[in-house]
Design a protein around this motif. Structure first.
Motif, short mmCIF file in Angstrom:
data_model
loop_
_atom_site.label_atom_id
_atom_site.label_comp_id
_atom_site.label_asym_id
_atom_site.label_seq_id
_atom_site.Cartn_x
_atom_site.Cartn_y
_atom_site.Cartn_z
N ASP A 15 0.83 -1.21 0.00
CA ASP A 15 0.00 0.00 0.00
C ASP A 15 0.86 1.26 0.00
O ASP A 15 0.55 2.23 -0.69
N ASP A 18 2.34 1.62 -3.47
CA ASP A 18 1.28 2.12 -4.36
C ASP A 18 1.02 3.60 -4.17
O ASP A 18 0.80 4.33 -5.14
N ASN A 22 1.40 6.27 -7.04
CA ASN A 22 0.22 7.07 -7.35
C ASN A 22 0.55 8.57 -7.27
O ASN A 22 0.17 9.34 -8.16
N SER A 70 1.40 -0.25 -13.05
CA SER A 70 1.51 -1.05 -11.82
C SER A 70 0.33 -0.82 -10.89
O SER A 70 -0.04 -1.72 -10.12
N LEU A 71 -0.27 0.36 -10.93
CA LEU A 71 -1.42 0.62 -10.07
C LEU A 71 -2.62 -0.24 -10.45
O LEU A 71 -3.37 -0.68 -9.59
N ARG A 74 -2.23 -4.40 -9.39
CA ARG A 74 -2.47 -4.89 -8.02
C ARG A 74 -3.94 -4.94 -7.67
O ARG A 74 -4.41 -5.87 -7.03
N ALA A 151 3.91 -5.22 -7.91
CA ALA A 151 2.45 -5.26 -7.88
C ALA A 151 1.92 -6.65 -8.18
O ALA A 151 0.95 -7.10 -7.56
#
Length: 167
Positions: A15, A18, A22, A70-71, A74, A151
């Motif tokens: 997380d 990410d 992000n 990659s976001l 996952r 991810a």
């Protein structure tokens, strides 16, 4: 109990990764939009395009588009063929999801190794406006490969954790 703590720690780390990716994507997309707006305003109101806006927008677009992959891996929101969901029973679909995650990891490793070669190949060439190495532009490929692999591993760990808790 120890295994659940390890999975929880890994998920928390995922997380955090990410959120960093992000944030980077938000920054690159914002800078790209600002660059394009300044290009349009300069062209239509002043008959002069500010130097480097197009090259900078391209740089931001490459980094944003590759990092954002990659976001979606996952949280399993990437574009995919869902025909298998209809053809295969729900208890067997997890094997297709594992296969897809492993395929993503293999592709990510490919991106890392050949991306590094591309960075080394273009390191001596400079971007015309900013006079920095083009390797920085292509560095997005291996960096995105690393985050895609992370991810995909995170997706596998989370899926295994869900299945383990359901059983």
């Amino acid at each position: 109990m120890q295994e659940n703590n390890k999975k929880a720690l890994i998920i928390k780390l995922m997380d955090h990764i990410d959120s960093i990716v992000n944030f980077s994507c938000v920054v690159f997309l914002t800078l790209q939009v600002i660059s394009i707006i300044s290009m349009v305003v300069g062209r239509y109101f002043f008959n002069h395009v500010p130097k480097g806006t197009e090259e900078f927008a391209l740089f931001c677009m490459v980094w944003f588009s590759l990092l954002s992959i990659s976001l979606s891996i996952r949280d399993d929101s990437h574009i995919k063929m869902e025909i298998m969901d209809a053809l295969v029973s729900p208890d067997k679909i997890k094997y297709f999801q594992y296969f897809a995650a492993v395929a993503n990891i293999i592709f990510s490793v490919y991106m890392i190794f050949y991306g590094i070669e591309l960075v080394q190949l273009t390191a001596a060439t400079s971007m015309p406006t900013f006079r920095i190495s083009e390797g920085f532009l292509y560095l997005a490929i291996p960096v995105a490969g690393v985050f895609m692999a992370i991810a995909s591993v995170g997706l596998i760990i989370e899926k295994m954790g869900v299945e383990h808790n359901v059983s």
